[in-house]
Motif scaffolding. Structure first.
Motif, short mmCIF file in Angstrom:
data_model
loop_
_atom_site.label_atom_id
_atom_site.label_comp_id
_atom_site.label_asym_id
_atom_site.label_seq_id
_atom_site.Cartn_x
_atom_site.Cartn_y
_atom_site.Cartn_z
N MET A 62 -41.08 -30.69 20.35
CA MET A 62 -41.72 -30.72 19.04
C MET A 62 -41.85 -29.32 18.47
SD MET A 62 -44.70 -33.51 20.04
CE MET A 62 -45.27 -33.72 18.34
N ASN A 63 -41.79 -29.23 17.14
CA ASN A 63 -41.95 -27.95 16.47
C ASN A 63 -43.03 -27.96 15.40
OD1 ASN A 63 -40.58 -28.56 13.75
ND2 ASN A 63 -39.02 -29.20 15.23
N GLU A 64 -43.69 -29.09 15.21
CA GLU A 64 -44.78 -29.20 14.24
C GLU A 64 -45.65 -30.39 14.61
OE1 GLU A 64 -43.41 -30.76 10.26
OE2 GLU A 64 -41.46 -30.53 11.26
N VAL A 65 -46.79 -30.50 13.95
CA VAL A 65 -47.71 -31.60 14.24
C VAL A 65 -47.08 -32.91 13.78
CG1 VAL A 65 -49.99 -32.57 13.80
CG2 VAL A 65 -49.71 -30.09 14.03
N ASP A 66 -47.15 -33.90 14.66
CA ASP A 66 -46.63 -35.24 14.38
C ASP A 66 -47.82 -36.15 14.11
OD1 ASP A 66 -44.47 -37.34 14.54
OD2 ASP A 66 -45.75 -38.06 16.16
N TYR A 119 -31.61 -38.08 5.92
CA TYR A 119 -30.76 -37.29 6.82
C TYR A 119 -31.51 -36.06 7.31
CZ TYR A 119 -29.46 -33.40 3.62
OH TYR A 119 -29.47 -32.29 2.83
N ASP A 120 -31.10 -35.54 8.45
CA ASP A 120 -31.67 -34.34 9.05
C ASP A 120 -30.50 -33.54 9.62
OD1 ASP A 120 -32.77 -32.41 10.80
OD2 ASP A 120 -34.51 -33.65 11.25
N ALA A 121 -30.09 -32.49 8.89
CA ALA A 121 -28.92 -31.71 9.31
C ALA A 121 -29.17 -30.93 10.58
CB ALA A 121 -28.48 -30.77 8.19
N HIS A 122 -30.42 -30.59 10.86
CA HIS A 122 -30.73 -29.86 12.09
C HIS A 122 -30.53 -30.76 13.31
CE1 HIS A 122 -33.57 -28.27 15.21
NE2 HIS A 122 -32.97 -27.14 14.87
N ARG A 131 -39.70 -28.99 9.98
CA ARG A 131 -39.90 -27.69 9.34
C ARG A 131 -38.81 -26.68 9.68
NH1 ARG A 131 -42.50 -23.43 12.11
NH2 ARG A 131 -42.95 -23.86 14.30
N LEU A 132 -37.92 -27.02 10.61
CA LEU A 132 -36.86 -26.09 11.01
C LEU A 132 -35.68 -26.10 10.05
CD1 LEU A 132 -36.77 -26.54 14.89
CD2 LEU A 132 -38.07 -24.89 13.52
N GLY A 157 -45.42 -26.20 4.39
CA GLY A 157 -45.29 -26.26 5.84
C GLY A 157 -43.90 -26.01 6.35
N GLY A 158 -42.94 -25.78 5.44
CA GLY A 158 -41.56 -25.52 5.85
C GLY A 158 -40.70 -26.76 5.72
#
Length: 512
Positions: free
Chosen positions: A472-476, A343-346, A320-321, A292-293
């Motif tokens: 949002m960019n994907e299903v939550d 962590y989430d670098a985006h 997924r980004l 899913g990325g």
């Protein structure tokens, strides 16, 4: 070289009461909430400041009950100018203190991990870098992290060694630190453990034992945990043709190790520990090359007799980004909840998500074919999101049911939603169904505020999900512990950037 970690609970320290056992298996009360979101953290532990961003967290519960998180603070994933920082929470992760520097040498200080010993001592381990790996170091605190003492260097027989997982305390009283580096005389990296018999004051290279080495692949960033007295299990990240991880086991306190066995998942940054009072093994990792990325945090619960082949793996946090994310670390709270940081670098954050054991070992449900049911009139949809695009047949009510997250494959209302003029999308399943999971994707890439409600009669509604200015960019996904009996599900968009939209709604039904 990245940071990994694990929340390990020394088997020697597992002296739990029947009360804790009951709390873990039969938690009660709204404080023990289900996993609310898989794309939105429950808590933001650290945010970027200026050019500096947080990476590679590790968490532990200190002797005074505080949660203590350490992390790499740098301008990039491997910035060359990083230092080890720390934050603490006195309310189980709801709020966090100002940051404190643990160590900042003249080198790049990378990949911290933190362990709590049975006597209350905290040990932070990391490795230094300057054009190449320098050494692995350990620093100690005897006052719950208020102050830190001098550092000691970990011995190794490798040309260089790095670490990315926490020290564990064995039931024998010894400590083990996991290392990885080049096997002597070979071109591939191996995993090892080094032992301390004096509570971390020294780490002689003479105690180093090879944990895993296979010619032709790199074995790195392993996590270890003592599951029973003397039985240590490790999960190992590898770099190979298929990138599938390995596990290794020792049954003599890490003195010798069996041949590593290949697993069926591409695990980065694994963590594992035994749930006190049970035979259940909590395992999490960041899944490399996820279909899913991104590189989402995934959880799998196993059994002591067969740790890997337990329940199916399931998403805890996803974006997924970016693949520059994850590296989870989990701590068990006193009320039975689990708190996982990553962590989430985006998003340039360290986030935290609450869960409990039931979220990971229950039946997650089978995805309902809402598109097929809608086409055959087995369900009905009542909505004012009826816009039809003559150039895109996927636009319309059916677009929110078709499983696609493409922007145009959605239901839209050709008006901006407001609190006084919301947009609604309601499904009538034409009968009661027991749902284990619900997935929502609002308008892809645009901020919206919305409520998600369920009902058995279309009159009395329960709120099960809320989104506030969410882009949002994907299903939550939201996981229900024991399932929810529903006939109706309704999404109400009360604020939107531009036309109100709903890209996707998914329901997962539990077996009768």
């Amino acid at each position: 070289m990245e940071a990994t970690f694990i929340q390990r609970i020394s088997y020697a320290a597992i002296a739990v009461s029947l009360w804790l056992f009951v709390v873990l298996l039969f938690p009660a009360g709204r404080a023990l909430a289900e996993v609310r979101h898989t794309t939105i953290p429950d808590s933001t532990v650290v945010s970027a400041s200026g050019s500096y961003k947080p990476y590679f967290p590790d968490i532990v519960k200190a002797g005074n009950g505080d949660l203590v998180v350490v992390y790499y603070w740098s301008e990039s994933h491997a910035g060359g100018n990083g230092k080890i920082m720390m934050k603490r929470s006195t309310d189980d992760g709801v709020s966090w203190s100002a940051a404190q520097t643990v160590t900042d040498t003249t080198y790049d200080d990378r990949d911290p991990s933190i362990a709590a010993l049975s006597d209350g001592t905290l040990l932070v381990s990391w490795f230094t870098y300057s054009g190449g790996v320098i050494d692995v170091r350990v620093i100690r605190s005897t006052d719950n992290g208020a102050t830190w003492g001098s550092t000691v260097t970990v011995g190794t027989n490798m040309a260089w060694a790095a670490t990315s997982s926490k020290i564990i305390e064995l039931s024998s009283g010894d400590l083990l630190i996991p290392l990885y580096g080049p096997a002597p005389g070979q071109g591939y990296q191996q995993t090892t453990v080094v032992r301390s018999t004096d509570q971390g004051a020294t780490w002689p290279s003479t105690t180093e034992t090879v944990m895993g080495y296979i010619q032709g692949i790199h074995m790195v960033e392993q996590a270890i945990a003592e599951l029973e007295d003397g039985h240590i299990r490790g999960l190992i990240r590898v770099s190979s043709a298929d990138n599938l991880g390995y596990e290794a086991n020792s049954y003599d306190y890490g003195a010798t190790w069996g041949t590593p066995v290949k697993l069926d998942k591409k695990i980065h940054a694994p963590e594992l520990f035994r749930i006190p009072g049970t035979d259940r093994i909590f395992q999490a990792w960041s899944e490399f090359q996820y279909p899913g990325g991104g590189r989402p945090v995934v959880v799998k619960i196993g059994d002591l007799s067969d740790p890997w082949n337990g329940s199916a793996s399931r998403l805890l946090y996803s974006n997924r980004l970016t693949s520059d994310m994850g590296y989870s670390s989990t701590v068990l709270l006193d009320d039975g909840r689990l708190f996982t940081v990553y962590y989430d670098a985006h998003k340039q954050i360290l986030g935290g998500t609450y869960s409990k054991l039931g979220n990971w070992e229950g039946d997650f449900g089978t995805k309902m074919n809402l598109a097929g049911m809608y086409q055959s009139s087995a369900i009905t949809v009542t909505a004012d999101m009826q816009y039809s695009d003559p150039n895109n047949s996927a636009t319309g009510p059916k677009g929110a049911l078709d499983g696609s997250i493409a922007y145009g494959s959605a239901a839209f209302k050709n008006a901006t939603a407001t609190p006084t003029s919301p947009a609604t999308f309601m499904i009538d399943l034409q009968g009661n169904h027991t749902i284990g999971t619900i997935g929502i994707l609002l308008k892809l890439g645009y901020a919206e505020t919305a409520d998600v409600q369920i009902s058995t009669d279309g009159i009395n509604w329960d709120n099960v999900q809320m989104y506030t200015n969410a882009s949002m960019n994907e299903v939550d996904y939201k996981y229900f512990d024991c399932g929810k009996t529903i006939r109706f599900v309704k999404v109400t968009v009360t604020a939107s950037f531009g036309w109100a939209g709903l890209n996707e709604i998914q329901l997962f039904e539990l077996a009768p």
